[in-house]
Design an enzyme around this catalytic site. Structure first.
Site, PDB file in Angstrom:
ATOM      1  N   ASP A  70       0.927  -1.295   0.000  1.00 21.75           N
ATOM      2  CA  ASP A  70      -0.015   0.026   0.195  1.00 21.75           C
ATOM      3  C   ASP A  70       0.684   1.232   0.190  1.00 21.75           C
ATOM      4  OD1 ASP A  70      -2.111  -1.297  -0.071  1.00 21.75           O
ATOM      5  OD2 ASP A  70      -2.895  -1.168   2.203  1.00 21.75           O
ATOM      6  N   LYS A  87      -4.903  -4.111  -7.039  1.00 17.57           N
ATOM      7  CA  LYS A  87      -5.463  -3.194  -6.154  1.00 17.57           C
ATOM      8  C   LYS A  87      -6.848  -2.485  -6.784  1.00 17.57           C
ATOM      9  CE  LYS A  87      -2.643  -4.150  -2.737  1.00 17.57           C
ATOM     10  NZ  LYS A  87      -3.147  -4.479  -1.342  1.00 17.57           N
TER      11      LYS A  87
END
Length: 435
Positions: free
Chosen positions: A314, A341
């Protein structure tokens, strides 16, 4: 569609970092599986957390919302309720995850504890995000399910059974977390065997730690296998959610790119894998100090380095921004998973940074970035991805001209007040509604 226009300016001041989204999901689910009332303190109702709460309600959990607090009354095991107010359009067994991958992957095994037929739905790119590890389990356990070419909606008609579960460790830790929540409530013991190198270890640590706090034991054998006794019970307790290092990363980056930013409400002993952002920035020459639990990032001369993203996927968008504005060359390696993602984040960051004058080369599972002192500004897209939108907003600090971010409202997924906090630090943001 919303857009923002940001005039380049340094950010200075203090910002309270929002609560960890990862911990918020886990705490809400653990509280909902406990037998009694729990208070979850310091929680932000982002779109992803709302999705988890709404499905837990459909699974029989009572949730009352107060400012920054949830009061949750669980029943020990989920039970699909017959929603008398549900219309023919939204069936009582229809579980809408919106765009939240955590909600979907965490709650599939938990919903199967009801023994009822359930339908999982999603929106945007979530519809296509892989669920193959679960399908392989369903096939092995002869559980009936239907999809549309492997995509949502997913209809499941069957109960999860205890046993041995083999899972890859390099697809998503969310599948492992989902099973770790559900397996203790079955009437037999289970083992999860990891068949590849384990990535995103920090997220597994968070899961096991939260379960321990709620009275559930998981035996971790060096991340190669997890032994889980059946017939366990979640114990009700109160829980405070700590600040989110994956969100703090944006403002720590803002500090080292220009200004002095102090990040409040972070736990430096946290198990969050994204805490590594502090080490990454320091390795790049960034000045970060800690005083009385407050992390302060100050304007620094950054240099290129090699960053392994396997345990912190992330962070790739904001780290790419730092690399684009560093002296020398940076490689972000082992980042292939970020393609699946909310957007293909390798392609998204390459495309949008290059639009505004960066020099980014996209590879199969990595980025090669030649840093520059300034970017030119212009118009970029968020790709409907909250982390792309926030990363590009931070890039505006070192733009020569204004930066326009299209579809900027994507931040609501995880950090609804991002632009308000940005402005509180001196950011010059003009929000517009398009179309």
């Amino acid at each position: 569609m919303k857009s923002v226009i940001i005039q380049p300016s340094n950010l200075n001041g203090k910002v309270k970092i929002p609560p960890s989204k990862s911990l918020s999901h886990r705490a809400v689910i653990a509280a909902g599986l406990s037998d009694g009332e729990c208070t979850i303190d310091n929680i932000s109702m982002s779109e992803d957390i709302i999705a988890t709460c709404e499905i837990m309600k459909k699974l029989g959990v009572k949730i009352n919302q107060f400012p920054n607090i949830l009061k949750i009354l669980g029943k020990g095991k989920p039970q699909l309720i017959d929603d008398k107010t549900a219309s023919n359009i939204i069936a009582s067994n229809e579980l809408q995850c919106n765009e939240s991958g955590s909600t979907l992957r965490f709650l599939i095994p938990i919903a199967m504890l009801t023994g009822a037929k359930v339908i999982f739905k999603g929106k945007s790119k979530l519809v296509q995000r892989t669920l193959k590890p679960y399908y392989e389990i369903f096939d092995k356990q002869n559980i009936k399910y239907t999809t549309i070419n492997g995509n949502l909606p997913l209809t499941i008609d069957g109960s999860l059974k205890p046993g041995i579960f083999e899972l890859r460790g390099d697809v998503s830790s969310q599948f492992i977390t989902g099973l770790i929540y559900a397996l203790p409530l079955l009437n037999g013991d289970s083992i999860i065997k990891i068949t590849t190198k384990m990535e995103s270890i920090g997220y597994i640590d968070l899961t096991i730690d939260v379960l321990k706090k709620f009275g559930v034991k998981v035996e971790n054998n060096n991340y190669r296998e997890f032994k889980i006794k059946g017939n366990q019970h979640f114990v009700n307790r109160d829980f405070r959610v700590e600040g989110d290092f994956s969100q703090a990363a944006f403002y720590l980056a803002a500090g080292v790119l220009g200004g002095d930013v102090e990040c409040i409400d972070l736990n430096m002993e946290s198990l969050q894998g994204d805490r590594v952002i502090v080490d990454i920035i320091k390795d790049m020459g960034g000045r970060i100090s800690m005083d009385n639990g407050i992390l302060k990032a100050s304007k620094s001369d950054l240099k290129g380095t090699i960053i392994d993203a396997s345990q912190c996927p992330d962070l790739v968008p904001i780290v790419a921004v730092l690399a684009a504005l560093s002296d020398g060359t940076t490689e972000i390696i082992n980042a292939g998973r970020v393609r699946i993602k909310e957007s293909d984040r390798l392609k998204a960051m390459t495309t949008e940074l290059n639009k505004i004058g960066a020099e980014v080369i996209e590879r199969e599972d990595s980025l090669l970035i030649h840093g520059k002192p300034w970017l030119k500004g212009g118009v970029v897209s968020s790709w409907n991805d909250h982390r792309i939108a926030m990363a590009m907003a931070i890039a505006s600090i070192r733009c020569i001209e204004e930066l326009k971010i299209e579809d900027s409202g994507a931040v609501k997924k995880s950090y609804p007040q991002f632009y308000e906090d940005f402005k509180s630090l001196g950011g010059k943001v003009n929000e517009r509604t398009m179309g």
